[in-house]
Design an enzyme around this catalytic site. Structure first.
Site, PDB file in Angstrom:
ATOM      1  N   ALA A 156       0.912  -1.231   0.137  1.00 27.94           N
ATOM      2  CA  ALA A 156       0.039   0.051   0.009  1.00 27.94           C
ATOM      3  C   ALA A 156       0.813   1.215   0.027  1.00 27.94           C
ATOM      4  CB  ALA A 156      -0.969   0.041   1.267  1.00 27.94           C
ATOM      5  N   HIS A 190      10.578  -8.416  10.991  1.00 26.80           N
ATOM      6  CA  HIS A 190      11.240  -7.218  10.997  1.00 26.80           C
ATOM      7  C   HIS A 190      12.675  -7.987  10.234  1.00 26.80           C
ATOM      8  CE1 HIS A 190       9.822  -5.455  15.246  1.00 26.80           C
ATOM      9  NE2 HIS A 190       8.933  -5.681  14.329  1.00 26.80           N
ATOM     10  N   HIS A 239      11.868  -0.899  17.317  1.00 25.00           N
ATOM     11  CA  HIS A 239      11.048  -1.388  16.304  1.00 25.00           C
ATOM     12  C   HIS A 239      11.564  -0.503  14.990  1.00 25.00           C
ATOM     13  CE1 HIS A 239       7.788  -3.449  18.727  1.00 25.00           C
ATOM     14  NE2 HIS A 239       8.679  -2.975  19.569  1.00 25.00           N
TER      15      HIS A 239
END
Length: 585
Positions: free
Chosen positions: A104, A521, A564
């Protein structure tokens, strides 16, 4: 006319007619993900520069699964998730593991957990040791701040556990960062604080300070006023989408095209990209200045390999002529093994998560010195295993050994955190934990030129047994949290399924091998490192052997970080934009 028709079919811009499409741009960016849109925004600040972003995904600004701040996971398996699978993981039950990545505008920032935590100072400083002078925490902090628009917590959010130190934050950037409005109940906070502190894990007043050890409530990428996820498209593209010099074109980049002449020192000069539309028809768009590949850690290597950059052995098997021999392309994949404990809790809904970042000494206790020595002794074995798994000519075992030595020092000398434990309360909930610094090294490569959307992803979960031992220790430490006062009177742990309460390490290992998941990740597959270490890009993020191709996404991060990835990527992309703009003047 056929060429023009294909080009017009590719074009998609908000508020502009496709009839205005052009086939030549100063900069072409491959991918409208987290990093690509940052670079696109900053480059197009100069109205004399034209920027095209090529992206197979679409605008999701009205998708409730994207905009909602409490809908994490709802987009998994939908049309906006690439929903990759790994190859069979021989050390993890011989299973294929799912990997999520956003398809997206905004990339994975549209489907992730929105957590904004950067990592430890020493981890970013380690990038310099890998051949990247000037890449360190001090250099990146201004860019973290530049991207950030931090929302100071309300009094009720502070009472519910939100804390911060303003000197580490930016307040004028495009990326909204804060706490969800639903975080209003403070009765949960004392339980977590008292329980973790009873386990000698101290409260961390700001997990974005460059020191993440301890526990705290992490902020998220959201606008607190509208209670909407603030993904990269909402932060960096929507506000500037009317710029006449910036466009998103719908399509999938198959490969980079090359000029016949050479650049300085015999480098290859990119002159455009070949783009496929949804029906598989192709056209070529011209790049007058640079091509920036921001397709993500699992797709950027595919673009490079299809363009003739990579391991000659692999390229030959694909039927691709070698343009630049770079065996590091697609190698050094580092993915974090993850697991969870489920529980039921007699607690009010908190609608946020506590993050506990623990060190080796936290989870190994009195055995830490023995674990340190054993891990150091095993580094040559881990490096050989990675080299052998990748095949001849892909990975140099001595180079991998150096990377793992740097990682070992981070963990045992600089006290970098080795595991994250995520405690989420949603009436009931889960506690998720994962190994932050795996010693396993995997790969991702192009399956064939006819399957450019199907990468062969092999993270080699648990190839290095340190990762299994660390995940086991983190799981046992998580159980200690739930069985310690005062938390144990409030919650009933119901997992891991199939594991007895007093399970041995061997039982833990067997359970984890059978039930482990990938954390989605991935990093390192076009690593910013010295070329002799297996690096793919230099400190300017330029692909070795090219004059004007850069990579800006998670694939350039050479080593995992304790935070993160989203937070790190915004800082890296902001700095990359300045590097690119500086090179043009």
């Amino acid at each position: 006319m056929v060429y023009l028709a294909i080009l017009l079919a590719l074009a998609h811009t908000v508020g502009r007619s496709a009839a205005g499409a052009v086939d030549s741009f100063d900069y072409i960016i491959v991918g409208a993900g987290t990093s690509g849109l940052v670079v696109a925004n900053r480059l197009s600040e100069d109205p004399s520069v034209t920027v095209a972003v090529i992206e197979p995904g679409t605008d999701q600004r009205d998708n409730i699964n994207v905009t909602s701040t409490t809908a994490f996971g709802n987009s998994f398996g939908t049309a906006i998730d690439w929903a990759y699978s790994t190859t069979k993981q021989h050390e993890a039950g011989n299973k294929e593991l799912p990997l999520h990545a956003g398809k997206a505008w905004g990339g994975t920032s549209t489907i992730n957990g929105m957590t904004y935590i950067r990592g430890n100072v020493a981890e970013f400083d380690a990038w310099e040791r890998l051949g990247n002078p000037g890449w360190n925490w001090a250099a990146l902090l201004p860019y973290f701040k530049k991207s950030e628009r931090y929302h100071i917590p309300t009094e009720s959010q502070l009472a519910a556990g939100a804390t911060f130190e303003s000197r580490y934050h930016g307040f004028d950037g495009p990326l909204h960062v804060g706490y969800i409005p639903a975080l209003e109940n403070g009765s949960y906070a004392p339980l977590v604080i008292d329980t973790w502190e009873g386990l000698s894990v101290a409260h961390n007043p700001d997990l974005n300070s460059g020191s993440v050890r301890g526990f705290g409530m992490g902020p998220q990428t959201l606008d607190t006023g509208s209670n909407v996820r603030w993904d990269a498209a909402r932060a960096y593209y929507h506000p500037v989408e009317q710029r006449s010099n910036l466009r998103i074109l719908k399509g999938t980049v198959k490969r980079i095209t090359w000029a016949k002449g050479k650049g300085k020192k015999g480098t290859l000069v990119a002159n455009g990209v070949e783009v496929l539309n949804e029906k598989g028809k192709s056209t070529t768009l011209a790049a007058k200045t640079e091509v920036v590949v921001s397709a993500g850690a699992l797709r950027t290597p595919l673009v490079l390999e299809a363009s003739g950059i990579g391991n000659p052995r692999i390229l030959k098997s694909l039927g691709v002529e070698t343009q630049i021999s770079l065996p590091g392309v697609g190698e050094n994949l580092v993915e974090q093994p993850s697991h969870f404990l489920s529980f039921s809790a007699n607690l009010p809904i908190a609608w946020s998560a506590y993050h506990a970042y623990v060190t080796a000494s936290d989870i190994f206790g009195a055995n830490t010195s023995a674990v340190e020595a054993e891990t150091r002794a095993n580094i040559p074995r881990y490096a050989r295993a990675a080299a052998e798994a990748s095949g001849a000519g892909s990975v140099n075992a001595r180079a991998v050994e150096k990377l793992l030595q740097v990682q070992h020092e981070l963990i045992f000398k600089h006290n970098a955190t080795v595991a994250e434990i995520l405690i989420s309360i949603y009436g009931g909930g889960f506690s998720n934990y994962w190994t932050l610094f795996p010693f396993s090294r995997g790969s991702v490569h192009l399956k064939s030129l006819d399957h450019i959307n199907e990468p062969m992803v092999d993270p080699r979960i648990f190839l290095a047994d340190f990762d299994l031992f660390t995940l086991t220790a983190a799981g046992k430490f998580t159980k200690r949290f739930w069985f310690s006062e005062p938390m144990k009177t409030q919650a009933s742990v119901t997992g891991p399924v199939g594991l007895p309460h007093n399970a041995t390490d061997e039982q833990w290992h067997a359970n984890l091998r059978d039930t482990v998941s990938a954390n989605s990740h991935p990093i390192g597959t076009a690593a910013m490192m010295a070329r002799d270490l297996g690096g793919v890009v230099d400190k300017e993020l330029k692909v070795y052997g090219t004059a004007n191709v850069r990579v800006v996404d998670a694939s350039v991060i050479p080593m995992q970080v304790s935070g993160h990835l989203t937070a790190a990527l915004y800082g890296v992309a902001e700095r990359a934009a300045d590097i690119i703009k500086g090179a043009a003047h």
